[in-house]
Structure formats: C-alpha cells, structure tokens
Design a protein around this motif. Structure first.
Motif, PDB file in Angstrom:
ATOM      1  N   LYS A 138       0.809  -1.222   0.000  1.00 17.89           N
ATOM      2  CA  LYS A 138       0.000   0.000   0.000  1.00 17.89           C
ATOM      3  C   LYS A 138       0.845   1.276   0.000  1.00 17.89           C
ATOM      4  O   LYS A 138       0.314   2.367   0.163  1.00 17.89           O
ATOM      5  CB  LYS A 138      -0.989  -0.013   1.164  1.00 17.89           C
ATOM      6  CG  LYS A 138      -0.355   0.053   2.544  1.00 17.89           C
ATOM      7  CD  LYS A 138      -1.369  -0.193   3.654  1.00 17.89           C
ATOM      8  CE  LYS A 138      -2.430   0.863   3.714  1.00 17.89           C
ATOM      9  NZ  LYS A 138      -3.381   0.636   4.820  1.00 17.89           N
ATOM     10  N   HIS A 140       2.294   4.140  -1.845  1.00 17.75           N
ATOM     11  CA  HIS A 140       1.950   4.768  -3.120  1.00 17.75           C
ATOM     12  C   HIS A 140       2.895   5.910  -3.491  1.00 17.75           C
ATOM     13  O   HIS A 140       2.550   6.773  -4.287  1.00 17.75           O
ATOM     14  CB  HIS A 140       0.509   5.300  -3.062  1.00 17.75           C
ATOM     15  CG  HIS A 140      -0.524   4.224  -3.158  1.00 17.75           C
ATOM     16  ND1 HIS A 140      -1.840   4.422  -2.792  1.00 17.75           N
ATOM     17  CD2 HIS A 140      -0.455   2.948  -3.576  1.00 17.75           C
ATOM     18  CE1 HIS A 140      -2.529   3.315  -2.978  1.00 17.75           C
ATOM     19  NE2 HIS A 140      -1.698   2.405  -3.458  1.00 17.75           N
ATOM     20  N   GLU A 171       1.533   0.581  -6.891  1.00 19.83           N
ATOM     21  CA  GLU A 171       1.582  -0.492  -5.901  1.00 19.83           C
ATOM     22  C   GLU A 171       2.548  -1.600  -6.319  1.00 19.83           C
ATOM     23  O   GLU A 171       2.820  -2.508  -5.534  1.00 19.83           O
ATOM     24  CB  GLU A 171       0.196  -1.103  -5.691  1.00 19.83           C
ATOM     25  CG  GLU A 171      -0.812  -0.175  -5.058  1.00 19.83           C
ATOM     26  CD  GLU A 171      -2.162  -0.843  -4.857  1.00 19.83           C
ATOM     27  OE1 GLU A 171      -2.307  -2.029  -5.228  1.00 19.83           O
ATOM     28  OE2 GLU A 171      -3.082  -0.191  -4.342  1.00 19.83           O
ATOM     29  N   SER A 351      -8.806  -0.752  -3.778  1.00 15.78           N
ATOM     30  CA  SER A 351      -7.697  -0.364  -2.902  1.00 15.78           C
ATOM     31  C   SER A 351      -8.125  -0.100  -1.466  1.00 15.78           C
ATOM     32  O   SER A 351      -7.287  -0.088  -0.569  1.00 15.78           O
ATOM     33  CB  SER A 351      -7.004   0.889  -3.460  1.00 15.78           C
ATOM     34  OG  SER A 351      -6.372   0.604  -4.680  1.00 15.78           O
TER      35      SER A 351
END
Length: 572
Positions: A138, A140, A171, A351
């Motif tokens: 996660k 980014h 990701e 997400s």
C-alpha cells in the motif's frame, strides 16, 4: 541420512500441512488435517513495528513500509503456537506428520537484499533507514514512476501493458524499485537484488536466500513485475534502460524463470526445523499473493468469483488456459498458473474497503453511537439496516485510497454527494458500503464485457462473516447470490493446500474437496432493492466516469488531482 526418507506413511496415519498468511497488520498460521479438512491450530501475530505494523512518514501519507524482522518473529510464533494448539485439540498429534508448508503474503511488497540475500533493513548501517525497509503493497510513493512506466510501455512495449490492464500501478514492483533509486541512491546501490515478500519467506525456510537461488513465484512475477514467458520473462533490458539504465543493470541480478505454487521452493532446513518443531526436509511451496491463495482456499473455479473482503479487496477468478481470452483493460492482470495449475488467474480489486469504514468510525462517528469502535459499528449497522435503498439521498465514490480497478489510478480520491444538515453517521456508513459494492459491480461488468462469465460470488474475510447487512447490500447491487467460505483463514488454507501438493503425495482437487466448505447462510438479491440500486448505479457510473475517465462526460478528474497537488505544496 536423508531426513525426507525417515517417515513412511501408512493409510492409518494423518497428513497435515501448514499455511502461513502474511497480511498488512499481522501474520497467521493454519495447521490443517488434509484428509478431514479440520483446522487444527491457528495463531495470529501482530507486527510490533510502527503503527499497526506499518512504518509511516508524517510528511508523506503515501509511505508504507514494514520491518522484515517482524516477519521472522511471526514465523516462529505462529507455527510453534499452531503446533501446540493441535496437541491440545488432538492428543497424540505428531508434528512429524506435517508434510508441507505453503506461504502467501501481500504484494507487491518488495525487499532490498544484499548479495547473500540478507535484507538491508537487518544490517546495522541501514536499520534506521525507512527506504531500506520492506516496501509494503500500500506504499503509493511511486505514482510518478508508475505513470512514466505506463507512458514508456505504451510507446515501446504496449504488449507489456495489455497483460496488466493497460496501466502500470504505483503499488507494483518496478515502480517501487525505481522510486528507491531516485530518492535513495545509496540504498539502491547497496541492494544487490530485490525479492518479493512471498518469495523471501520460502527462501528463508529452505536456506536458498542468495538471490540467484531463490525460486520466484509466477503469481507475483506475472501480476506485478510484467513477467510473461511469451516475451522471455521480465521486461527486456532495452525497455528498462529507456526508463533508467540502473534498472536494466538490475535485471541481470533478478531472475529468468518463475514457478507456480504447486512447485517446490525447496525443503525445510534442519536449523529451521529445530526452531519450529517440525521434521527437516519437508517441502516448502513456491509462494504467492494472499488473495490468490485465498481464492484456492475458497474453492475458486471457472464461473466463480472469489472476493477477499478486508481492508482492501482482491477479486480472483480463473479460466482454463485452453479457452481463448483477450487482454482485459483495467484488470490487475491475467497470468497463466497464478491461481490454479492449467488456468489463467484473473485478478482485480479495490484499494480500500474495510479501510474506508475504519477511517470513518475512527475519525467521524460521534460518541453517541458507542464508546468503542466495535460498539459504533454495531450501532450503525443496527440503524442502517432499517433504511431502504436510496433513502439516505447519498452517493459516494470509494476511492479513499485511489482506484485499483478498473481505472488503475492511485491519485483519485473519495467523494460524498448529497449530504444535508440532517445527514447522520449511519446514513454515510450505508453510502460508503454501497459505494464499495458499486465498485465491485464495475469490476464484474468489465469481466463480462470480455467474456469472463461470473455466475457465483464466494466471499471470504472478516467483513463477509461479521456484517450481514453489508452482504445483503452487496447481493442486491451485484444481482447474484453470495456465499461465504466456512474457513476464517482461506488465504492460509490455500497456502497449506499448496504446501501439501508441492510434495507430490496428494492432488489439489482432493484437498479442496476435503477442506473447501461454505457457510449455511446465502445472500440472494431482493428484487425491489435491486431495482432501486440499478437506478443508483446509473448515477454512480456518471460520477465514476466524470471523475475517473479522461473521456468521461463533464470530466472532473482534474479537481481531485489539483487538490492533491495543493495539499502536497502546502505540506512542504
């Protein structure tokens, strides 16, 4: 003496396997009786580092890292704990009857290694360097690099993009490694190679930690690193050099071949066998991502979509690799062998789902709903269950952590439309649930556009078990019956299955038949609710296209991007 030859099985003996599931905030083990499907032991280990196991940066909300020592400590705690549970549950249990270990993890979650395979974060000189840590799925921070990879591939190698939905994500593997090269050249230079988390744990257990000896999984390679046999494995050096010559140089220190999870990564070393209380020499399967293993543990087959409902979601289905299949824009990838042998593994996902709900209850739900998070969720569910579809007048976009499918754009943000001075917290909660369900429907519709039939949806994960109202809303919006897998640990269960299968003594179909079960409850669409949701979905699609697509009517996506740019400027 060969330790693998010590034990000779007889029909009267039991057969067990262990699955290791490494999640975002914790890891867990599952010890399974392969002949009965009984789950004999399971232990959860919360990662101690950072906040809920995640190392963050207050100056940049896109940063999400982890410490590899947490993974090793969790490995010992969860396996030894599961074995102890099994001894209590079944007197006479013998750990020597464990015939395999399988591993799943989050991804893409790459780890920088030195030439001997030691993660840089475990070396004193890099212990305090966040960039030398594990780059969690996660994270980014690499959105600019992902956009550049997409642009270059569109010009030079469009077939690379065709297999991963048309857009490369921040990701994923190459984005994060290139980001490290830009922001911390010292860490990049010290990293002789990189490895996915799902490949590193099997390497540790088998003693094959040198980067040139690690058996890489086709699941992570195909879905996140642009690997495909049809173009010779990883992206070619010419393409990588066009991005950055350092990436082309790195390619030679990575790998040429990747394997499905019914293959062995190696055998358990005597040292690790002693630490864990297992028999040395038992096979360890090639690793894969959690959602793909979870789909196997939930009984995935052609026509069945498995939704792993958690902090985010991953949607997995399969299609026999003998069936012609077009590349599907906006999906996370289509990879032969990434889920079931002999099948294309088809991946999509959202997400943020549970993350959105948890953010909402932690920051915005008033104390009048309850004193604890659990009480607030329970009270909101009680109140929203009494509402009819459309009664709140609210509509939301579920992009609080960007969009994974089908827009593949991490720089999209959440939206709530229709609130008034009378809007209450449980009404917003219902709108957020509906938004995630509309996002799930968008994924199914994209699959169907390209001939991937979805007749049945199987759900797994905490949300599927704990929130019946959410499940009914999903059934009404998706327009399909929803089942819930019986196991609470389908990812670990799938991993355990491959741990057994990779040894060659049992077939995957047999293990699935014994262990994959559904709960009695089944959620079916309520016709009058489904009718209203079709109207609301048309409005959702208008918002989705206006904010998410460059060619959408009344395109408004620039508003979200400009807000983010202003936020970043003001935080610097």
């Amino acid at each position: 003496m060969n330790p693998r030859a010590i034990l000779v099985y007889t029909p009267a003996m039991s057969r067990y396997s262990i699955g290791l599931d490494y999640g975002t905030n914790s890891c867990r083990s599952l010890l399974v009786d392969l002949d009965t499907g009984e789950e004999m032991g399971s232990v959860v280990f919360a990662y101690p580092s950072g906040e809920l196991g995640i190392l963050t940066d207050p100056a940049d909300p896109n940063v999400a890292r982890q410490h590899p020592q947490d993974y090793l400590d969790g490995l010992v705690a969860t396996i030894t704990g599961a074995l102890e549970q099994a001894r209590r549950v079944r007197p006479g249990f013998d750990a020597s009857e464990v015939i395999g270990i399988g591993v799943d993890t989050t991804g893409s979650t790459p780890i920088p290694l030195d030439a001997e395979g030691t993660p840089l974060a475990l070396k004193p000189e890099f212990a305090a360097n966040r960039n030398a840590q594990v780059w969690l799925w996660k994270d980014h921070t690499a959105h600019a690099e992902a956009a550049a990879i997409t642009e270059m591939a569109a010009r030079m190698r469009p077939h690379y993009l065709a297999k991963c939905g048309g857009t490369y994500s921040s990701e994923w593997w190459w984005s994060k490694i290139w980001r490290c090269r830009k922001v911390d050249p010292d860490v990049f230079a010290a990293a002789w190679s990189w490895v996915e988390h799902c490949d590193w744990i099997p390497a540790v257990l088998t003693g094959r930690t040198r980067p040139d000896r690690i058996r890489r999984g086709v699941c992570s390679a195909g879905h996140k690193a642009m690997y495909a046999r049809e173009w010779g494995g990883l992206p070619d050096a010419e393409f990588l050099a066009a991005l950055d010559p350092a990436l082309a140089d790195l390619r030679g220190r990575l790998y040429d071949e990747a394997f499905p999870s019914d293959a062995r990564a190696g055998e358990l070393t005597p040292d690790w066998a002693e630490r864990l209380g297992l028999r040395p020499g038992i096979p360890v399967a090639v690793g894969a991502f959690d959602a793909h293993m979870g789909a196997v543990g939930a009984g995935v087959q052609s026509g069945t979509l498995v939704k792993i409902l958690g902090t985010s979601t991953c949607d997995i289905t399969v299609l026999p690799n003998t069936v012609p299949l077009e590349d599907v824009p906006g999906l996370c990838g289509i990879v032969d062998g990434s889920v079931l042998p002999g099948h294309f593994g088809i991946e999509a996902g959202q997400s943020a789902v549970g993350d959105i709900f948890l953010w909402f209850v932690n920051h915005l739900v008033p104390d009048s709903y309850g004193a604890t998070v659990e009480e607030k969720f329970a009270e909101m569910e009680r109140r929203l269950a009494a509402l009819k579809p459309g009664e709140t007048g609210l509509l939301a976009l579920d992009w609080n952590n960007g969009n994974r499918t089908i827009l593949v754009d991490v720089r999209l943000t959440g939206l709530l439309l229709g609130q008034t001075l009378h809007t209450e917290a449980h009404e917003i909660y219902r709108a957020l649930i509906e938004a995630t369900a509309f996002g799930a429907l968008t994924i199914i519709q994209r699959m169907e556009e390209y001939g991937i039939a979805i007749d049945r949806v199987v759900n797994t994960g905490g949300l599927a078990v704990k929130n019946a109202t959410l499940m009914q809303i999903y059934a009404d919006i998706l327009g399909r019956p929803l089942q819930v897998a019986a196991s609470d640990q389908t990812c670990a269960l799938g991993a355990a299955m491959f741990g057994a299968v990779c040894g060659g003594s049992i077939r995957l179909e047999e293990v699935q038949r014994n262990a994959c079960r559904m709960r009695e409850v089944e959620y079916r669409p309520i016709p009058e609710n489904a009718s209203v949701y079709r109207e609301l979905h048309a409005l959702y699609k208008t918002l989705h296209d206006a904010f998410g697509r460059q060619d959408g009517q009344g395109h408004l996506g620039h508003l979200m991007k400009e807000l983010l740019a202003i936020r970043q400027r003001q935080r610097c």
